[in-house]
Write an enzyme that holds these catalytic residues in place. Structure first.
Site, PDB file in Angstrom:
ATOM      1  N   CYS A  90      -1.563  33.536  11.699  1.00 12.84           N
ATOM      2  CA  CYS A  90      -1.439  33.956  12.827  1.00 12.84           C
ATOM      3  C   CYS A  90      -0.752  33.149  13.843  1.00 12.84           C
ATOM      4  O   CYS A  90      -1.611  33.067  14.969  1.00 12.84           O
ATOM      5  CB  CYS A  90      -2.496  34.734  13.305  1.00 12.84           C
ATOM      6  SG  CYS A  90      -2.697  36.135  12.022  1.00 12.84           S
ATOM      7  N   GLU A  91       0.030  32.393  13.903  1.00 10.91           N
ATOM      8  CA  GLU A  91       0.718  31.826  15.133  1.00 10.91           C
ATOM      9  C   GLU A  91       2.317  31.327  14.696  1.00 10.91           C
ATOM     10  O   GLU A  91       2.600  31.074  13.510  1.00 10.91           O
ATOM     11  CB  GLU A  91      -0.011  30.477  15.338  1.00 10.91           C
ATOM     12  CG  GLU A  91      -0.185  29.596  14.226  1.00 10.91           C
ATOM     13  CD  GLU A  91      -1.136  28.493  15.020  1.00 10.91           C
ATOM     14  OE1 GLU A  91      -0.618  27.333  15.559  1.00 10.91           O
ATOM     15  OE2 GLU A  91      -2.537  28.388  14.702  1.00 10.91           O
ATOM     16  N   TYR A  95       5.090  17.989  12.247  1.00 14.51           N
ATOM     17  CA  TYR A  95       6.138  16.982  12.368  1.00 14.51           C
ATOM     18  C   TYR A  95       7.587  17.469  12.568  1.00 14.51           C
ATOM     19  O   TYR A  95       8.257  16.710  12.563  1.00 14.51           O
ATOM     20  CB  TYR A  95       6.042  15.742  11.453  1.00 14.51           C
ATOM     21  CG  TYR A  95       4.746  15.150  10.801  1.00 14.51           C
ATOM     22  CD1 TYR A  95       4.103  14.510  11.831  1.00 14.51           C
ATOM     23  CD2 TYR A  95       4.202  15.465   9.829  1.00 14.51           C
ATOM     24  CE1 TYR A  95       2.516  14.033  11.261  1.00 14.51           C
ATOM     25  CE2 TYR A  95       3.122  15.048   9.328  1.00 14.51           C
ATOM     26  CZ  TYR A  95       2.382  14.335  10.070  1.00 14.51           C
ATOM     27  OH  TYR A  95       1.123  13.821   9.630  1.00 14.51           O
ATOM     28  N   GLU A 131       0.854  -1.418   0.195  1.00 11.22           N
ATOM     29  CA  GLU A 131       0.014   0.022  -0.081  1.00 11.22           C
ATOM     30  C   GLU A 131       0.920   1.261  -0.170  1.00 11.22           C
ATOM     31  O   GLU A 131       0.870   2.030   0.905  1.00 11.22           O
ATOM     32  CB  GLU A 131      -0.895  -0.040   1.223  1.00 11.22           C
ATOM     33  CG  GLU A 131      -1.804  -1.288   1.371  1.00 11.22           C
ATOM     34  CD  GLU A 131      -2.360  -1.256   2.960  1.00 11.22           C
ATOM     35  OE1 GLU A 131      -2.053  -0.505   3.650  1.00 11.22           O
ATOM     36  OE2 GLU A 131      -3.338  -2.103   3.089  1.00 11.22           O
ATOM     37  N   PRO A 132       1.822   1.404  -0.926  1.00 17.11           N
ATOM     38  CA  PRO A 132       2.504   2.675  -1.004  1.00 17.11           C
ATOM     39  C   PRO A 132       1.865   4.032  -1.077  1.00 17.11           C
ATOM     40  O   PRO A 132       0.861   4.045  -1.948  1.00 17.11           O
ATOM     41  CB  PRO A 132       3.521   2.392  -2.289  1.00 17.11           C
ATOM     42  CG  PRO A 132       2.939   1.452  -3.073  1.00 17.11           C
ATOM     43  CD  PRO A 132       1.772   0.602  -2.217  1.00 17.11           C
ATOM     44  N   GLY A 133       2.013   4.844  -0.561  1.00 14.02           N
ATOM     45  CA  GLY A 133       1.643   6.385  -0.743  1.00 14.02           C
ATOM     46  C   GLY A 133       2.575   7.284  -1.234  1.00 14.02           C
ATOM     47  O   GLY A 133       2.956   7.503  -2.311  1.00 14.02           O
ATOM     48  N   ARG A 134       3.455   7.839  -0.112  1.00 16.75           N
ATOM     49  CA  ARG A 134       4.171   8.816  -0.193  1.00 16.75           C
ATOM     50  C   ARG A 134       5.245   8.416  -1.116  1.00 16.75           C
ATOM     51  O   ARG A 134       5.652   9.386  -2.052  1.00 16.75           O
ATOM     52  CB  ARG A 134       5.160   8.835   1.178  1.00 16.75           C
ATOM     53  CG  ARG A 134       6.040   9.772   1.447  1.00 16.75           C
ATOM     54  CD  ARG A 134       7.067   9.858   2.701  1.00 16.75           C
ATOM     55  NE  ARG A 134       6.195   9.317   3.503  1.00 16.75           N
ATOM     56  CZ  ARG A 134       5.774  10.187   4.625  1.00 16.75           C
ATOM     57  NH1 ARG A 134       6.060  11.483   4.296  1.00 16.75           N
ATOM     58  NH2 ARG A 134       5.293   9.955   5.605  1.00 16.75           N
ATOM     59  N   ARG A 192       3.111  20.001   7.305  1.00 17.21           N
ATOM     60  CA  ARG A 192       4.254  19.139   7.816  1.00 17.21           C
ATOM     61  C   ARG A 192       5.300  19.662   8.609  1.00 17.21           C
ATOM     62  O   ARG A 192       5.686  18.920   9.753  1.00 17.21           O
ATOM     63  CB  ARG A 192       4.758  18.218   6.552  1.00 17.21           C
ATOM     64  CG  ARG A 192       3.638  17.398   5.806  1.00 17.21           C
ATOM     65  CD  ARG A 192       4.272  16.406   4.649  1.00 17.21           C
ATOM     66  NE  ARG A 192       5.045  15.019   5.558  1.00 17.21           N
ATOM     67  CZ  ARG A 192       6.207  14.833   5.833  1.00 17.21           C
ATOM     68  NH1 ARG A 192       7.131  15.882   5.156  1.00 17.21           N
ATOM     69  NH2 ARG A 192       6.583  13.981   6.656  1.00 17.21           N
TER      70      ARG A 192
HETATM   71  N1  LLP Z   1      -1.446   1.756   4.727  1.00 11.73           N
HETATM   72  C1  LLP Z   1      -1.660   2.248   6.025  1.00 11.73           C
HETATM   73  C2  LLP Z   1      -2.540   1.434   6.713  1.00 11.73           C
HETATM   74  C3  LLP Z   1      -1.285   3.368   6.566  1.00 11.73           C
HETATM   75  O1  LLP Z   1      -1.727   3.895   7.508  1.00 11.73           O
HETATM   76  C4  LLP Z   1      -0.314   4.241   5.520  1.00 11.73           C
HETATM   77  C5  LLP Z   1      -0.052   5.640   5.914  1.00 11.73           C
HETATM   78  C6  LLP Z   1      -0.042   3.653   4.103  1.00 11.73           C
HETATM   79  C7  LLP Z   1      -0.476   2.541   3.978  1.00 11.73           C
HETATM   80  C8  LLP Z   1       0.917   4.630   3.375  1.00 11.73           C
HETATM   81  O2  LLP Z   1       2.125   4.684   3.937  1.00 11.73           O
HETATM   82  P1  LLP Z   1       3.285   5.503   2.806  1.00 11.73           P
HETATM   83  O3  LLP Z   1       3.357   4.353   1.894  1.00 11.73           O
HETATM   84  O4  LLP Z   1       2.737   6.744   2.662  1.00 11.73           O
HETATM   85  O5  LLP Z   1       4.390   5.406   4.104  1.00 11.73           O
HETATM   86  N2  LLP Z   1       0.798  12.410   7.488  1.00 11.73           N
HETATM   87  C9  LLP Z   1       2.201  11.723   7.523  1.00 11.73           C
HETATM   88  C10 LLP Z   1       2.084  10.552   7.047  1.00 11.73           C
HETATM   89  C11 LLP Z   1       0.993   9.641   7.814  1.00 11.73           C
HETATM   90  C12 LLP Z   1       1.149   8.107   7.215  1.00 11.73           C
HETATM   91  C13 LLP Z   1      -0.291   7.479   7.882  1.00 11.73           C
HETATM   92  N3  LLP Z   1      -0.594   6.203   7.101  1.00 11.73           N
HETATM   93  C14 LLP Z   1       3.201  12.644   7.007  1.00 11.73           C
HETATM   94  O6  LLP Z   1       2.764  13.690   6.481  1.00 11.73           O
HETATM   95  O7  LLP Z   1       4.128  12.163   7.095  1.00 11.73           O
END
Ligand code: LLP
Length: 419
Positions: free
Chosen positions: A348-349, A322, A279-282, A318
């Protein structure tokens, strides 16, 4: 020295380009602040994931939460991506973008009854469940519809992802998943439930992992757990290893090679007769995006230099949330002196900053800067704080570009409100 940028962003004759489009032209056409995404950058990354997994049965389910713009979902759907969703809203987006609901996995610790019903009706591939009460509710909802819900349990492999505490999820102390011993009991307990069908095991240990070892360790633990399940008569076909690898936010940082990642997983899955789901996102979208912004003012306050941009924490949270690092580079590069400055927005912060004490090139009011590696968890985490319209989003594809989300208008900011 020319500032650091991640491909598909590069300088040509001193001008920063996204693929074959100059960012200055985009700013002139779409205004600032705006997010700019590189279509081919995303396609290349998706294909690199496919190549990494080519020697095993696999499914790549893009984590919609990283960037849920319809145009990006469409682009990934066209490449054959599945999707990992965490809400009915994300499923709605996937379907609006032409994604196949049959290739959707539904993650998350707090699915509601309505969300389950919606996803069952849409015919999603599977639910990644996280507790006994959730399984009970899912069975009730499925029974009422005369349907069967395909399920996996999200187990907690108790592996330290060694990432930021807010996005680390694989330890026993976290709210996510179920310890493996408890999970075995649940698999057994629901084995005879006609409204549920066990198909897999899932996990997600955290995000922005710059070392693949914890991912490989989690995969090994899951594969071993599948053997236990199968010995108990539970037919498991797939293992979902959760999110993908981390990306390069700093020049000095090295992100894992997807080929190495694939190799390590191949070893963990060797001989297991399992489909691997990731499940890649980033790592699909982060480096393919920047937040394009204009410098409004430069001011000195005591010892400190402040660069005030038209983008703010509501556009990209971000750094504030973080303490995340994003490179900030001028869109027009010529050799110039360096300075140390805080780059801040108009909100404003004091938490409204993109960088603090940053060694950077001197920038002038009116010029454009790009906040880099902003394609993931950027726009999706934006808000209207300070009643600021959310920025436009632009998709570049080679030498062409188009606005894929209009900048919000003042009227949209109060839509749905009454006096
Ligand atoms: N699968 C599940 C169940 C997840 O909770 C996540 C991310 C992913 C897949 C995707 O992970 P990735 O491939 O993107 O690493 N807002 C934060 C990141 C939160 C990630 C939450 N879960 C940031 O800006 O760094």
């Amino acid at each position: 020295m020319v500032p650091f940028t991640n491909p598909p962003f590069a300088y040509r004759d001193g001008h920063l380009y996204c693929e074959d489009v100059a960012l200055k032209d985009l700013a002139a056409g779409a205004g600032t602040p705006c997010y700019v995404y590189a279509a081919n950058g995303i396609r290349d990354r998706f294909r690199a994931y496919q190549a990494a997994f080519q020697q095993m049965p696999h499914r790549i389910c893009y984590a919609v939460k990283a960037n849920s713009n319809l145009a990006i979902l469409r682009l990934l759907a066209e490449l054959g991506a599945g999707f990992d969703i965490v809400s009915a809203g994300e499923l709605y987006r996937v379907m609006q973008a032409g994604g196949n609901p049959g290739a959707v996995v539904f993650s998350g610790v707090g699915k509601t009854r309505d969300e389950m019903a919606y996803a069952l009706h849409a015919g999603i591939h599977s639910f990644n469940c996280e507790s006994a009460p959730e399984l009970e509710l899912l069975a009730t909802v499925a029974r009422a519809k005369g349907l069967r819900a395909r399920c996996s349990l999200r187990v907690n492999p108790d592996v330290d992802a060694k990432t930021h505490p807010y996005i680390s999820t694989g330890l026993r102390e976290h709210k996510f998943g179920i310890a493996m011993d408890e999970a075995l009991d649940l698999y057994r307990r629901f084995q005879d439930e006609p409204a549920l069908e066990w198909i897999g095991v899932s996990c997600h240990i955290g995000s922005q992992l710059l070392d693949v070892s914890p991912l490989a360790e989690a995969a090994e633990k899951l594969v071993a757990f599948v053997a236990t399940l199968r010995a108990n008569g539970i037919a498991i076909q797939e293992v979902d290893i959760g999110g993908g690898v981390g990306v390069r936010y700093h020049e000095g940082e090295a992100a894992p090679e997807l080929s190495v990642y694939g190799q390590r997983l191949l070893q963990a899955f060797a001989g297991a007769e399992l489909t691997i789901v990731a499940e890649p996102g980033r790592s699909l979208v982060a480096e393919a995006g920047v937040l394009l912004s204009q410098v409004l003012y430069v001011k000195t306050s005591g010892e400190r230099e402040f660069v005030i941009t038209d983008a703010a924490m509501n556009d990209l949270i971000r750094p504030a949330l973080y303490d995340a690092h994003h490179e900030i580079v001028p869109v027009h590069w010529q050799p110039r002196p360096a300075m140390v400055a805080d780059v801040v927005g108009p909100v404003c912060e004091s938490g409204d900053f993109f960088a603090r004490n940053r060694q950077m090139s001197v920038v002038e009011p009116g010029e454009l800067v790009a906040v880099c590696t902003a394609g993931a968890y950027g726009f999706v985490q934006s808000s209207n704080y300070n009643t600021r319209p959310r920025p436009a989003e632009v998709l570049v594809d080679g030498a062409r570009w188009r606005v894929v989300r209009e900048r919000e208008t003042l009227a949209q900011l109060i839509a749905g409100e009454t006096v």
